[in-house]
Scaffold this active site. Structure first.
Site, short mmCIF file in Angstrom:
data_model
loop_
_atom_site.label_atom_id
_atom_site.label_comp_id
_atom_site.label_asym_id
_atom_site.label_seq_id
_atom_site.Cartn_x
_atom_site.Cartn_y
_atom_site.Cartn_z
N CYS A 3 43.37 -41.80 90.20
CA CYS A 3 42.64 -41.35 89.01
C CYS A 3 43.16 -42.02 87.75
O CYS A 3 44.34 -42.28 87.61
CB CYS A 3 42.76 -39.84 88.86
SG CYS A 3 41.90 -38.94 90.16
N GLY A 35 38.81 -41.74 90.54
CA GLY A 35 38.15 -40.86 89.58
C GLY A 35 38.57 -41.25 88.18
O GLY A 35 39.58 -41.94 88.00
N ASN A 186 42.98 -36.47 84.06
CA ASN A 186 42.27 -36.92 85.25
C ASN A 186 41.15 -35.91 85.57
O ASN A 186 41.06 -34.87 84.93
CB ASN A 186 43.26 -37.07 86.41
CG ASN A 186 43.79 -35.74 86.88
OD1 ASN A 186 43.97 -34.81 86.10
ND2 ASN A 186 44.05 -35.63 88.17
N PRO A 187 40.28 -36.19 86.56
CA PRO A 187 39.08 -35.37 86.76
C PRO A 187 39.27 -33.87 86.96
O PRO A 187 38.42 -33.09 86.56
CB PRO A 187 38.42 -36.00 87.99
CG PRO A 187 38.79 -37.44 87.88
CD PRO A 187 40.21 -37.43 87.37
N CYS A 188 40.34 -33.46 87.59
CA CYS A 188 40.52 -32.01 87.80
C CYS A 188 41.53 -31.38 86.84
O CYS A 188 41.87 -30.19 86.97
CB CYS A 188 40.89 -31.75 89.25
SG CYS A 188 39.56 -32.19 90.37
N GLY A 189 42.02 -32.17 85.90
CA GLY A 189 42.84 -31.62 84.83
C GLY A 189 44.31 -31.42 85.13
O GLY A 189 45.03 -30.84 84.34
N GLU A 190 44.79 -31.93 86.30
CA GLU A 190 46.19 -31.69 86.62
C GLU A 190 47.14 -32.54 85.79
O GLU A 190 48.29 -32.17 85.60
CB GLU A 190 46.51 -32.02 88.10
CG GLU A 190 45.61 -31.39 89.14
CD GLU A 190 44.53 -32.35 89.58
OE1 GLU A 190 44.19 -32.32 90.76
OE2 GLU A 190 44.02 -33.12 88.74
#
Length: 199
Positions: A3, A35, A186-190
Protein backbone atom coordinates in the site's frame (compact mmCIF):
# COMPACT_ATOMS: atom_id res chain seq x y z
CA UNK A 1 5.29 -3.17 -0.80
CA UNK A 2 1.54 -3.38 -0.85
CA UNK A 3 0.00 0.00 0.00
CA UNK A 4 1.07 3.51 -0.85
CA UNK A 5 0.09 7.14 -0.30
CA UNK A 6 0.28 9.33 -3.39
CA UNK A 7 0.12 13.16 -3.30
CA UNK A 8 -2.34 15.12 -5.47
CA UNK A 9 -1.76 18.71 -6.59
CA UNK A 10 -4.44 21.07 -7.93
CA UNK A 11 -3.44 20.66 -11.56
CA UNK A 12 -4.97 18.65 -14.39
CA UNK A 13 -1.77 16.95 -15.46
CA UNK A 14 1.08 19.27 -16.49
CA UNK A 15 2.48 18.85 -12.99
CA UNK A 16 4.06 15.48 -12.15
CA UNK A 17 1.69 15.31 -9.16
CA UNK A 18 -1.35 16.74 -10.96
CA UNK A 19 -4.69 14.93 -10.79
CA UNK A 20 -4.38 12.81 -13.92
CA UNK A 21 -0.65 12.21 -13.56
CA UNK A 22 -1.32 10.72 -10.12
CA UNK A 23 -4.31 8.78 -11.45
CA UNK A 24 -1.96 7.08 -13.91
CA UNK A 25 0.48 6.17 -11.12
CA UNK A 26 -2.36 4.89 -8.94
CA UNK A 27 -3.67 2.69 -11.76
CA UNK A 28 -0.23 1.10 -12.13
CA UNK A 29 -0.10 0.39 -8.38
CA UNK A 30 -3.59 -1.13 -8.41
CA UNK A 31 -2.84 -3.14 -11.54
CA UNK A 32 0.01 -4.82 -9.68
CA UNK A 33 -2.16 -5.63 -6.65
CA UNK A 34 -1.40 -2.68 -4.36
CA UNK A 35 -3.68 -0.18 -2.66
CA UNK A 36 -3.44 3.61 -2.49
CA UNK A 37 -4.37 6.38 -0.07
CA UNK A 38 -4.83 9.99 -1.16
CA UNK A 39 -5.51 13.34 0.46
CA UNK A 40 -7.64 15.54 -1.80
CA UNK A 41 -6.89 18.62 0.32
CA UNK A 42 -5.22 20.65 -2.46
CA UNK A 43 -8.12 20.39 -4.93
CA UNK A 44 -9.96 23.68 -5.29
CA UNK A 45 -13.60 23.59 -4.15
CA UNK A 46 -16.67 23.19 -6.30
CA UNK A 47 -17.69 26.56 -7.79
CA UNK A 48 -14.24 28.14 -7.47
CA UNK A 49 -12.62 29.75 -10.51
CA UNK A 50 -10.87 27.35 -12.87
CA UNK A 51 -9.54 28.95 -16.04
CA UNK A 52 -12.58 30.40 -17.85
CA UNK A 53 -14.98 28.09 -16.05
CA UNK A 54 -15.84 26.81 -12.61
CA UNK A 55 -14.17 24.03 -10.66
CA UNK A 56 -16.19 20.83 -10.30
CA UNK A 57 -14.75 20.03 -6.87
CA UNK A 58 -13.28 17.11 -4.96
CA UNK A 59 -16.15 14.64 -5.30
CA UNK A 60 -16.14 14.89 -9.10
CA UNK A 61 -12.50 13.75 -9.17
CA UNK A 62 -13.19 11.10 -6.55
CA UNK A 63 -15.78 9.66 -8.97
CA UNK A 64 -13.31 9.81 -11.89
CA UNK A 65 -10.72 7.89 -9.86
CA UNK A 66 -13.33 5.38 -8.70
CA UNK A 67 -14.48 4.71 -12.27
CA UNK A 68 -10.90 4.19 -13.44
CA UNK A 69 -10.30 1.77 -10.56
CA UNK A 70 -13.49 -0.13 -11.44
CA UNK A 71 -12.22 -0.55 -15.01
CA UNK A 72 -8.89 -1.89 -13.72
CA UNK A 73 -10.75 -4.31 -11.45
CA UNK A 74 -12.63 -5.77 -14.42
CA UNK A 75 -9.31 -6.99 -15.80
CA UNK A 76 -9.02 -9.60 -13.07
CA UNK A 77 -7.01 -9.77 -9.87
CA UNK A 78 -8.21 -8.52 -6.54
CA UNK A 79 -10.62 -5.64 -6.05
CA UNK A 80 -8.96 -2.23 -5.80
CA UNK A 81 -8.65 -0.75 -2.31
CA UNK A 82 -8.18 2.98 -1.81
CA UNK A 83 -8.55 5.64 0.87
CA UNK A 84 -9.73 9.19 0.20
CA UNK A 85 -9.08 11.77 2.92
CA UNK A 86 -10.41 15.32 2.99
CA UNK A 87 -9.49 17.69 5.83
CA UNK A 88 -12.43 18.99 7.81
CA UNK A 89 -11.65 22.61 6.82
CA UNK A 90 -12.11 22.01 3.06
CA UNK A 91 -15.15 23.77 1.51
CA UNK A 92 -16.29 20.54 -0.21
CA UNK A 93 -16.46 18.68 3.11
CA UNK A 94 -20.28 18.37 3.17
CA UNK A 95 -20.36 16.93 -0.37
CA UNK A 96 -17.53 14.58 0.58
CA UNK A 97 -19.32 13.32 3.70
CA UNK A 98 -22.47 12.62 1.66
CA UNK A 99 -20.65 11.11 -1.32
CA UNK A 100 -21.23 7.49 -0.29
CA UNK A 101 -24.81 7.90 0.90
CA UNK A 102 -26.02 5.38 -1.69
CA UNK A 103 -24.64 1.86 -1.65
CA UNK A 104 -22.50 1.03 -4.68
CA UNK A 105 -21.43 4.64 -5.32
CA UNK A 106 -17.67 5.27 -5.04
CA UNK A 107 -17.23 1.64 -4.06
CA UNK A 108 -13.45 1.40 -4.51
CA UNK A 109 -12.77 3.96 -1.79
CA UNK A 110 -12.99 4.13 1.95
CA UNK A 111 -13.48 7.78 2.86
CA UNK A 112 -12.30 9.58 5.99
CA UNK A 113 -12.52 13.15 7.23
CA UNK A 114 -9.20 14.57 8.41
CA UNK A 115 -10.05 16.07 11.79
CA UNK A 116 -8.03 18.86 13.43
CA UNK A 117 -7.60 19.95 17.04
CA UNK A 118 -9.07 23.34 16.12
CA UNK A 119 -12.23 21.73 14.78
CA UNK A 120 -12.68 19.43 17.77
CA UNK A 121 -12.25 22.40 20.13
CA UNK A 122 -14.89 24.29 18.12
CA UNK A 123 -17.27 21.32 18.46
CA UNK A 124 -16.60 21.05 22.19
CA UNK A 125 -17.29 24.75 22.81
CA UNK A 126 -20.04 25.13 20.15
CA UNK A 127 -18.08 27.67 18.10
CA UNK A 128 -18.10 28.70 14.48
CA UNK A 129 -15.53 27.10 12.17
CA UNK A 130 -14.01 28.42 8.94
CA UNK A 131 -13.86 26.43 5.71
CA UNK A 132 -10.73 27.44 3.79
CA UNK A 133 -10.15 27.46 0.03
CA UNK A 134 -6.83 25.61 -0.48
CA UNK A 135 -6.12 27.60 -3.65
CA UNK A 136 -5.74 30.99 -1.94
CA UNK A 137 -6.02 30.06 1.78
CA UNK A 138 -8.96 32.46 2.19
CA UNK A 139 -12.09 31.78 4.21
CA UNK A 140 -14.70 30.33 1.84
CA UNK A 141 -17.51 30.01 4.37
CA UNK A 142 -18.10 30.01 8.14
CA UNK A 143 -20.25 27.25 9.62
CA UNK A 144 -21.31 25.91 13.00
CA UNK A 145 -18.78 23.22 13.96
CA UNK A 146 -21.45 21.09 15.63
CA UNK A 147 -23.56 21.08 12.46
CA UNK A 148 -20.66 19.60 10.51
CA UNK A 149 -19.82 17.13 13.29
CA UNK A 150 -23.46 15.99 13.42
CA UNK A 151 -23.38 15.40 9.68
CA UNK A 152 -20.27 13.21 10.02
CA UNK A 153 -21.96 11.21 12.79
CA UNK A 154 -25.20 10.86 10.81
CA UNK A 155 -23.53 9.45 7.71
CA UNK A 156 -21.12 7.27 9.68
CA UNK A 157 -24.17 5.77 11.42
CA UNK A 158 -26.03 5.42 8.10
CA UNK A 159 -23.43 3.23 6.36
CA UNK A 160 -20.15 3.26 8.27
CA UNK A 161 -18.57 6.12 6.34
CA UNK A 162 -16.93 8.56 6.62
CA UNK A 163 -14.32 7.49 9.11
CA UNK A 164 -12.29 10.04 11.04
CA UNK A 165 -8.51 10.45 10.97
CA UNK A 166 -6.91 12.83 13.46
CA UNK A 167 -4.36 14.86 11.49
CA UNK A 168 -2.79 16.86 14.33
CA UNK A 169 -2.48 13.80 16.55
CA UNK A 170 -0.76 11.88 13.73
CA UNK A 171 1.66 14.72 13.06
CA UNK A 172 2.54 15.11 16.74
CA UNK A 173 3.83 11.53 16.52
CA UNK A 174 5.38 11.88 13.05
CA UNK A 175 8.97 10.61 13.48
CA UNK A 176 10.21 12.62 10.46
CA UNK A 177 8.37 15.99 10.54
CA UNK A 178 11.23 17.66 8.66
CA UNK A 179 10.51 15.40 5.66
CA UNK A 180 6.73 15.75 5.29
CA UNK A 181 3.40 16.46 6.96
CA UNK A 182 1.20 13.39 7.26
CA UNK A 183 -2.08 13.83 5.38
CA UNK A 184 -3.35 10.34 4.47
CA UNK A 185 -3.21 6.68 5.37
CA UNK A 186 -3.17 3.40 3.51
CA UNK A 187 -6.60 2.08 2.37
CA UNK A 188 -7.78 0.64 5.69
CA UNK A 189 -6.26 3.34 7.87
CA UNK A 190 -3.74 1.24 9.81
CA UNK A 191 -0.70 3.28 8.81
CA UNK A 192 0.00 6.95 8.12
CA UNK A 193 2.38 7.37 5.19
CA UNK A 194 4.16 10.31 3.57
CA UNK A 195 4.03 10.97 -0.19
CA UNK A 196 5.20 7.88 -2.14
CA UNK A 197 5.83 5.92 1.05
CA UNK A 198 4.63 2.34 1.30
CA UNK A 199 3.57 -0.07 4.02
Amino acid sequence: ANCFVLPIEDDMGKNEEGIFSILRKAVLVLQSGGGVGFSFENIRPKGDMAGRGKATGVVSFLKVFDTAFWVIGQGGGRRSACMAVLPVWHPDIFDFIRSKKEEGVIEHFNISVGMTDEFMEAVLHDRDFNLINPRDKKVWKTIKARKLFSEIVEYAHHNGEPGMLFLDAANRDNPVPHQYTLAATNPCGEQWLGPYENC
